[in-house]
Design a protein around this motif. Structure first.
Motif, PDB file in Angstrom:
ATOM      1  N   ASN A   1       1.056  -1.156   0.096  1.00  0.00           N
ATOM      2  CA  ASN A   1       0.098   0.143  -0.157  1.00  0.00           C
ATOM      3  C   ASN A   1       0.942   1.203   0.037  1.00  0.00           C
ATOM      4  OD1 ASN A   1      -2.015   1.578   0.307  1.00  0.00           O
ATOM      5  ND2 ASN A   1      -2.265   1.473   2.465  1.00  0.00           N
ATOM      6  N   VAL A   2       1.292   1.815  -1.071  1.00  0.00           N
ATOM      7  CA  VAL A   2       2.044   2.683  -1.307  1.00  0.00           C
ATOM      8  C   VAL A   2       1.450   4.065  -0.736  1.00  0.00           C
ATOM      9  CG1 VAL A   2       3.594   4.299  -2.969  1.00  0.00           C
ATOM     10  CG2 VAL A   2       3.149   1.645  -3.265  1.00  0.00           C
ATOM     11  N   LEU A   3       2.394   4.783  -0.021  1.00  0.00           N
ATOM     12  CA  LEU A   3       1.973   6.012   0.742  1.00  0.00           C
ATOM     13  C   LEU A   3       2.993   7.209   0.401  1.00  0.00           C
ATOM     14  CD1 LEU A   3       0.333   4.342   3.705  1.00  0.00           C
ATOM     15  CD2 LEU A   3      -1.146   5.423   1.908  1.00  0.00           C
ATOM     16  N   LEU A   4       2.593   8.384   0.379  1.00  0.00           N
ATOM     17  CA  LEU A   4       3.590   9.435   0.148  1.00  0.00           C
ATOM     18  C   LEU A   4       3.895  10.059   1.581  1.00  0.00           C
ATOM     19  CD1 LEU A   4       5.559  11.197  -1.338  1.00  0.00           C
ATOM     20  CD2 LEU A   4       3.578  12.640  -1.920  1.00  0.00           C
ATOM     21  N   VAL A   5       5.080   9.826   1.988  1.00  0.00           N
ATOM     22  CA  VAL A   5       5.352  10.576   3.444  1.00  0.00           C
ATOM     23  C   VAL A   5       5.259  12.103   3.462  1.00  0.00           C
ATOM     24  CG1 VAL A   5       6.998  10.457   5.321  1.00  0.00           C
ATOM     25  CG2 VAL A   5       6.698   8.397   3.921  1.00  0.00           C
ATOM     26  N   HIS A   6       6.136  12.459   2.389  1.00  0.00           N
ATOM     27  CA  HIS A   6       5.972  14.117   2.491  1.00  0.00           C
ATOM     28  C   HIS A   6       6.123  14.570   0.943  1.00  0.00           C
ATOM     29  CE1 HIS A   6       7.515  18.279   3.333  1.00  0.00           C
ATOM     30  NE2 HIS A   6       6.958  18.179   4.290  1.00  0.00           N
ATOM     31  N   PRO A   7       5.322  15.691   0.339  1.00  0.00           N
ATOM     32  CA  PRO A   7       5.496  15.884  -0.943  1.00  0.00           C
ATOM     33  C   PRO A   7       6.511  17.097  -1.105  1.00  0.00           C
ATOM     34  CG  PRO A   7       3.879  17.029   0.097  1.00  0.00           C
ATOM     35  CD  PRO A   7       4.364  15.987   1.286  1.00  0.00           C
ATOM     36  N   LEU A   8       6.775  17.320  -2.378  1.00  0.00           N
ATOM     37  CA  LEU A   8       7.721  18.459  -2.696  1.00  0.00           C
ATOM     38  C   LEU A   8       6.596  19.263  -3.659  1.00  0.00           C
ATOM     39  CD1 LEU A   8      11.182  16.777  -3.941  1.00  0.00           C
ATOM     40  CD2 LEU A   8      10.489  18.276  -1.842  1.00  0.00           C
ATOM     41  N   ASP A   9       7.021  20.517  -3.761  1.00  0.00           N
ATOM     42  CA  ASP A   9       6.181  21.529  -4.848  1.00  0.00           C
ATOM     43  C   ASP A   9       6.561  20.891  -6.104  1.00  0.00           C
ATOM     44  OD1 ASP A   9       5.354  22.815  -2.680  1.00  0.00           O
ATOM     45  OD2 ASP A   9       6.697  24.570  -2.840  1.00  0.00           O
ATOM     46  N   ARG A  10       5.309  21.273  -7.007  1.00  0.00           N
ATOM     47  CA  ARG A  10       5.641  20.703  -8.515  1.00  0.00           C
ATOM     48  C   ARG A  10       7.042  21.544  -8.982  1.00  0.00           C
ATOM     49  NH1 ARG A  10       0.925  21.197 -12.822  1.00  0.00           N
ATOM     50  NH2 ARG A  10       2.172  20.449 -15.010  1.00  0.00           N
ATOM     51  N   GLU A  11       7.265  22.725  -8.552  1.00  0.00           N
ATOM     52  CA  GLU A  11       8.633  23.409  -9.061  1.00  0.00           C
ATOM     53  C   GLU A  11       9.802  22.768  -8.593  1.00  0.00           C
ATOM     54  OE1 GLU A  11       5.894  24.805  -7.506  1.00  0.00           O
ATOM     55  OE2 GLU A  11       4.933  26.208  -8.590  1.00  0.00           O
ATOM     56  N   VAL A  12       9.918  22.077  -7.494  1.00  0.00           N
ATOM     57  CA  VAL A  12      11.022  21.380  -6.648  1.00  0.00           C
ATOM     58  C   VAL A  12      11.289  20.086  -7.276  1.00  0.00           C
ATOM     59  CG1 VAL A  12      12.172  21.219  -4.709  1.00  0.00           C
ATOM     60  CG2 VAL A  12      10.586  22.944  -4.758  1.00  0.00           C
ATOM     61  N   SER A  13      12.529  19.614  -7.523  1.00  0.00           N
ATOM     62  CA  SER A  13      12.952  18.519  -8.099  1.00  0.00           C
ATOM     63  C   SER A  13      13.612  17.825  -6.555  1.00  0.00           C
ATOM     64  CB  SER A  13      13.970  18.436  -9.149  1.00  0.00           C
ATOM     65  OG  SER A  13      14.988  19.249  -8.894  1.00  0.00           O
ATOM     66  N   GLY A  14      13.835  16.588  -6.727  1.00  0.00           N
ATOM     67  CA  GLY A  14      14.751  15.872  -5.775  1.00  0.00           C
ATOM     68  C   GLY A  14      13.980  14.692  -5.123  1.00  0.00           C
ATOM     69  N   LEU A  15      14.304  14.402  -3.770  1.00  0.00           N
ATOM     70  CA  LEU A  15      14.145  13.159  -3.301  1.00  0.00           C
ATOM     71  C   LEU A  15      12.855  13.172  -2.472  1.00  0.00           C
ATOM     72  CD1 LEU A  15      17.609  12.404  -1.725  1.00  0.00           C
ATOM     73  CD2 LEU A  15      16.487  11.218  -3.557  1.00  0.00           C
ATOM     74  N   LEU A  16      12.040  12.035  -2.939  1.00  0.00           N
ATOM     75  CA  LEU A  16      10.740  11.836  -2.310  1.00  0.00           C
ATOM     76  C   LEU A  16      10.727  10.596  -1.481  1.00  0.00           C
ATOM     77  CD1 LEU A  16       7.934  12.728  -5.103  1.00  0.00           C
ATOM     78  CD2 LEU A  16       8.455  13.936  -2.685  1.00  0.00           C
ATOM     79  N   LEU A  17      10.233  10.417  -0.369  1.00  0.00           N
ATOM     80  CA  LEU A  17      10.009   9.165   0.360  1.00  0.00           C
ATOM     81  C   LEU A  17       8.651   8.644   0.370  1.00  0.00           C
ATOM     82  CD1 LEU A  17      11.160   7.137   2.426  1.00  0.00           C
ATOM     83  CD2 LEU A  17      10.750   8.938   4.211  1.00  0.00           C
ATOM     84  N   PHE A  18       8.653   7.387  -0.097  1.00  0.00           N
ATOM     85  CA  PHE A  18       7.491   6.647   0.194  1.00  0.00           C
ATOM     86  C   PHE A  18       7.384   5.333   0.913  1.00  0.00           C
ATOM     87  CE2 PHE A  18       7.227   8.525  -4.214  1.00  0.00           C
ATOM     88  CZ  PHE A  18       6.009   9.031  -4.357  1.00  0.00           C
ATOM     89  N   ALA A  19       6.198   5.129   1.914  1.00  0.00           N
ATOM     90  CA  ALA A  19       6.138   3.987   2.607  1.00  0.00           C
ATOM     91  C   ALA A  19       5.386   3.036   1.827  1.00  0.00           C
ATOM     92  CB  ALA A  19       5.445   4.175   3.992  1.00  0.00           C
ATOM     93  N   LYS A  20       5.686   1.760   2.062  1.00  0.00           N
ATOM     94  CA  LYS A  20       4.808   0.755   1.369  1.00  0.00           C
ATOM     95  C   LYS A  20       3.761  -0.324   2.371  1.00  0.00           C
ATOM     96  CE  LYS A  20       8.196  -0.846  -2.127  1.00  0.00           C
ATOM     97  NZ  LYS A  20       8.794  -2.109  -2.415  1.00  0.00           N
ATOM     98  N   SER A  21       3.532   0.403   3.365  1.00  0.00           N
ATOM     99  CA  SER A  21       2.597  -0.108   4.373  1.00  0.00           C
ATOM    100  C   SER A  21       1.957   0.750   5.196  1.00  0.00           C
ATOM    101  CB  SER A  21       2.976  -1.379   4.813  1.00  0.00           C
ATOM    102  OG  SER A  21       4.045  -0.785   5.869  1.00  0.00           O
ATOM    103  N   ASP A  22       0.815   0.749   5.750  1.00  0.00           N
ATOM    104  CA  ASP A  22       0.101   1.654   6.826  1.00  0.00           C
ATOM    105  C   ASP A  22       1.455   1.842   7.858  1.00  0.00           C
ATOM    106  OD1 ASP A  22      -1.998   2.120   5.051  1.00  0.00           O
ATOM    107  OD2 ASP A  22      -3.146   0.683   6.050  1.00  0.00           O
ATOM    108  N   GLU A  23       1.855   0.850   8.530  1.00  0.00           N
ATOM    109  CA  GLU A  23       2.703   0.872   9.592  1.00  0.00           C
ATOM    110  C   GLU A  23       3.858   1.581   9.291  1.00  0.00           C
ATOM    111  OE1 GLU A  23       3.815   0.637  13.499  1.00  0.00           O
ATOM    112  OE2 GLU A  23       1.931   0.122  12.711  1.00  0.00           O
ATOM    113  N   ALA A  24       4.676   1.265   8.160  1.00  0.00           N
ATOM    114  CA  ALA A  24       5.721   2.009   7.751  1.00  0.00           C
ATOM    115  C   ALA A  24       5.433   3.470   7.571  1.00  0.00           C
ATOM    116  CB  ALA A  24       6.218   1.430   6.212  1.00  0.00           C
TER     117      ALA A  24
END
Length: 281
Positions: free
Chosen positions: A117-140
């Motif tokens: 279950n893929v979930l985005l931990v924190h977004p970046l603005d559309r205009e900003v490039s770089g690292l994004l963190l996703f979790a693969k479970s509700d607990e993570a």
């Protein structure tokens, strides 16, 4: 496996995998283990042409990501780290239906880990490039989100700003409020009852017209670094919304370069670094 003559995918697989039963080959297709020219397919009647390549991977093996809007940096059973390109939306909202970093990540994970279950931990603005963190479970997600709000997840950004900063390193402290008339945040150097925003900075190099800076936000507010830098007279290049007069590379010059945190289950420290984009040099 390279195709030499026009045929269908199923016929090609039965010929190439002569030691496998027809039911096994159908299982490969059903479980999204077959890719043609790098793209996963489940269609047994896919037409192949001479020069095409076919790959069959084991269950659990990570498939290549053919979409150039994100780059897979790291992946395990619990996490996915991607490098998002400038102009790509992190996650749908008002733009529902458009391809986003989140939708691309979900499609990638579904190739080999259907139960995730893929979930985005924190977004970046559309205009900003770089690292994004996703979790693969509700607990993570729950653990990572908690760490984020505790300040246990650290980010460093690279920015190119207009002008010459007055200090080589230091800390920006402002109080942010929202200007309803202009529909954007504004910053004050004195406590005006707004939200206190803090960002550490270090000047990496300068040429008199532009400066390259490393930014480490301590607090996490919308457009925090953009409004703070504009307030001290060094707006981020390309940031017309906050007063930039130049646009040297046709985009906002802000990139999420590093991401450091502890693995939500093993506790192992993790650190990822994209390096400074060549076009920011």
């Amino acid at each position: 496996m390279r195709v030499t003559d026009k045929t269908t995918l199923f016929n090609f697989l039965t010929e190439q995998l002569s030691d496998k039963s027809r039911s096994t080959i159908k299982s490969y297709l059903a479980h999204r283990q077959v890719a043609v020219n790098g793209r996963v397919t489940t269609a047994f009647d896919t037409v192949l042409h001479a020069g095409d390549t076919v790959a069959v991977r084991a269950i659990g093996e990570h498939a290549p990501n053919p979409n150039n809007k994100i780059r897979i940096v790291f992946e395990d059973n619990d996490l996915l780290i991607v490098d998002k390109k400038y102009g790509v939306i992190s996650q749908s909202g008002a733009t529902a239906g458009k391809e986003t970093a989140y939708s691309i990540a979900c499609e990638h994970v579904a190739r080999h880990q259907k139960e995730a279950n893929v979930l985005l931990v924190h977004p970046l603005d559309r205009e900003v490039s770089g690292l994004l963190l996703f979790a693969k479970s509700d607990e993570a997600f729950k653990r990572l989100n908690s760490d984020w709000h505790k300040g246990a997840v650290q980010q460093t950004f690279i920015a190119v700003v207009e002008g010459e900063p007055t200090q080589q390193n230091g800390t920006l402290v402002h109080w942010l409020t929202h200007d309803r008339l202009r529909n954007k945040p504004v910053a004050a150097t004195d406590d005006n009852g707004g939200r206190k925003a803090t960002t550490h900075f270090k000047v990496l190099k300068t040429n008199g017209r532009f400066a390259q800076m490393a930014l480490t936000p301590v607090t996490d507010y919308n457009s925090q670094m953009r409004v703070q830098l504009a307030t001290v007279g060094t707006p981020i290049a390309g940031d017309k919304r906050f007063g930039a007069r130049s646009n040297p590379i046709g985009r906002l010059c802000l990139h999420a370069q590093t991401l450091s945190f502890y693995h939500p289950f093993t506790g192992k420290p993790l650190c990822f670094d994209t390096g400074i984009p060549a076009y920011f040099q």
